[in-house]
Enzyme design. Structure first.
Site, PDB file in Angstrom:
ATOM      1  N   SER A  63       5.529   4.907   8.809  1.00 23.41           N
ATOM      2  CA  SER A  63       4.962   4.620   7.493  1.00 23.41           C
ATOM      3  C   SER A  63       5.937   5.080   6.413  1.00 23.41           C
ATOM      4  CB  SER A  63       3.635   5.349   7.311  1.00 23.41           C
ATOM      5  OG  SER A  63       3.211   5.260   5.956  1.00 23.41           O
ATOM      6  N   ASN A  66       0.834  -1.206   0.000  1.00 19.87           N
ATOM      7  CA  ASN A  66       0.000   0.000   0.000  1.00 19.87           C
ATOM      8  C   ASN A  66       0.863   1.248   0.000  1.00 19.87           C
ATOM      9  OD1 ASN A  66      -0.500   1.959   2.494  1.00 19.87           O
ATOM     10  ND2 ASN A  66       0.224  -0.015   3.322  1.00 19.87           N
ATOM     11  N   PHE A  68      -1.837   8.034   4.293  1.00 21.85           N
ATOM     12  CA  PHE A  68      -2.605   8.599   5.409  1.00 21.85           C
ATOM     13  C   PHE A  68      -3.851   9.350   4.924  1.00 21.85           C
ATOM     14  CE2 PHE A  68       1.326   9.129   8.436  1.00 21.85           C
ATOM     15  CZ  PHE A  68       1.380   7.767   8.612  1.00 21.85           C
ATOM     16  N   ASN A  70       5.065   5.952   3.468  1.00 26.72           N
ATOM     17  CA  ASN A  70       4.292   6.628   2.431  1.00 26.72           C
ATOM     18  C   ASN A  70       4.102   8.122   2.642  1.00 26.72           C
ATOM     19  OD1 ASN A  70       3.840   4.141   1.051  1.00 26.72           O
ATOM     20  ND2 ASN A  70       2.288   3.628   2.577  1.00 26.72           N
ATOM     21  N   THR A  71       4.711   8.668   3.698  1.00 25.16           N
ATOM     22  CA  THR A  71       4.730  10.115   3.912  1.00 25.16           C
ATOM     23  C   THR A  71       6.179  10.564   3.876  1.00 25.16           C
ATOM     24  OG1 THR A  71       2.714  10.130   5.246  1.00 25.16           O
ATOM     25  CG2 THR A  71       4.213  11.984   5.534  1.00 25.16           C
ATOM     26  N   ASN A  90       5.588  -1.759  11.703  1.00 23.58           N
ATOM     27  CA  ASN A  90       4.851  -1.233  10.560  1.00 23.58           C
ATOM     28  C   ASN A  90       5.224  -2.037   9.308  1.00 23.58           C
ATOM     29  OD1 ASN A  90       3.288   0.585   8.955  1.00 23.58           O
ATOM     30  ND2 ASN A  90       3.811   2.250  10.357  1.00 23.58           N
ATOM     31  N   LYS A 113       5.134   3.489  17.207  1.00 23.44           N
ATOM     32  CA  LYS A 113       5.141   2.395  16.237  1.00 23.44           C
ATOM     33  C   LYS A 113       6.357   2.537  15.341  1.00 23.44           C
ATOM     34  CE  LYS A 113       2.109  -0.129  13.062  1.00 23.44           C
ATOM     35  NZ  LYS A 113       0.713  -0.228  12.552  1.00 23.44           N
TER      36      LYS A 113
END
Length: 394
Positions: free
Chosen positions: A186, A119, A123, A188-189, A255, A226
């Site tokens: 994450s 993915n 967010f 993805n940021t 994560n 996390k």
């Protein structure tokens, strides 16, 4: 139910875009939970209780250790429906200070051969003000599901203003959280994972702790961080030491990963998908390694939540033995279906019955303590974990 879902998954769901399938499935769960008679019937079938699995963690008593990880219910719209399916706690989010649409679609991909997901959602959520208002309107059932709130950085906010962004979300959401999670892992940021460096993580966690204490004076909201599975071992140790130094309540490990090693899916298909975090079965071993290291480093002084590649009750039991008080899953939900939590609970009850332990709490970390004790006995000394445990009892 398992065979029926497997057939449905192979013949129908794999033909639907993963994000659309998620919305359809989640919509059905929420619809069922909105009808009291149907909700109670589903709960009776999917959420049988095993008293021997009851756990005490983060200031709450839960009917079992198995929760749904952040990412499924980003906006706190389906907590009761997910509890109906047997999850012992539900972690919502990740929620950011400002609402944001996330990354462009397509951004969610199945790797069926690997029982995995990639993915790069980014967010996508309604923002902390809207989610806080939604949680405030919710009427929890007596003895209801423990709700964790996972917060992250708004993409548009510069890294220099990240702490203020997290503080804003904390001020809005802390009073509605049974526990609060700072997500710095994450992939993805942009720039988010840089916040895992101790010199940046210390002021962030300190500020969030202070904000939570200002926002909620009647109780102490447990705070966890996390982390990513891609951290080097020395960085895992550094985060563990920082968590102890700051008096954090726990760490969630782990994560998603940016790694793509040893996948069954053809390399060209994986490359065509592009960037994103990989979750599911390929993450099992590394997440377990991180958990073992955290427990050995902290000596059981933190609540550890094991997540990443948990599919079966055997996976869940391994996390508990490696030091997890609580466990979570997400990708397994996609591949195992609505009866997944029931299967995990039944399997854990069997594992516990076959073990020398009377409760799950007795089993937590035993793999590490037994290994440490065995090593110490060959050297004729005492294990650090045993020594720390005795000091804690004193």
């Amino acid at each position: 139910m398992g065979r029926a879902y497997s057939l449905l998954f192979r013949t129908v769901l794999t033909r639907i875009d993963p994000e659309r399938a998620h919305h359809l499935a989640f919509g059905a769960i929420r619809a069922a939970a909105s009808v009291p008679v149907l909700r109670d019937a589903v709960r009776a079938g999917f959420a049988p209780r095993f008293p021997q699995l009851r756990v005490r963690a983060l200031g709450r008593t839960m009917p079992g250790p198995f929760g749904l990880a952040a990412g499924f219910d980003k906006n706190a719209v389906g907590i009761d429906g997910l509890a109906m399916l047997g999850f012992d706690h539900v972690e919502i989010g990740t929620v950011t200070g400002q609402p944001q649409p996330g990354n462009p679609r397509r951004r969610l991909f199945r790797l069926v051969a690997d029982r995995a997901v990639i993915n790069r959602m980014g967010f996508n959520n309604d923002g902390s003000a809207a989610v806080a208002a939604r949680l405030a309107r919710r009427t929890p059932r007596p003895g209801g599901t423990v709700v964790g709130v996972n917060i992250g950085k708004t993409k548009a906010v510069p890294e220099a203003e990240a702490v203020a962004d997290y503080v804003t979300s904390t001020e809005r959401l802390a009073e509605h959280a049974d526990y609060l999670v700072v997500n710095v892992s994450s992939p993805n940021t942009p720039g988010l994972r840089a916040l895992q460096a101790v010199d940046q993580l210390r002021p962030l966690l300190s500020a969030v702790r202070e904000a939570a204490d200002r926002a909620v004076t009647a109780r102490r909201v447990p705070l966890l961080v996390k982390i990513a599975p891609d951290l080097a071992d020395e960085d895992i140790d550094a985060v563990a030491d920082l968590a102890l130094e700051l008096g954090l309540d726990g760490i969630i490990a782990t994560n998603t990963t940016i790694g793509r090693d040893a996948l069954a899916t053809p390399a060209d298909e994986v490359a065509a998908i592009g960037a994103g975090g990989l979750s599911g079965a390929p993450l099992t071993e590394r997440s377990l390694e991180v958990l073992r290291r955290l427990y050995a480093r902290t000596g059981g002084r933190l609540t550890l939540i094991g997540v990443g590649g948990i599919t079966t009750a055997e996976d869940a039991w391994a996390r508990i033995r490696a030091g997890a008080t609580l466990i979570q899953g997400y990708s397994g939900f996609i591949y195992q279906g609505p009866a997944w939590a029931r299967h995990i609970h039944r399997g854990l009850a069997r594992q516990l019955a076959a073990s020398p332990y009377a409760t799950l709490a007795e089993a937590v970390g035993t793999e590490i303590t037994e290994a440490t004790a065995a090593t110490a006995s060959t050297r004729g000394d005492r294990s650090p974990v045993d020594t720390e445990a005795e000091e804690g009892r004193a």
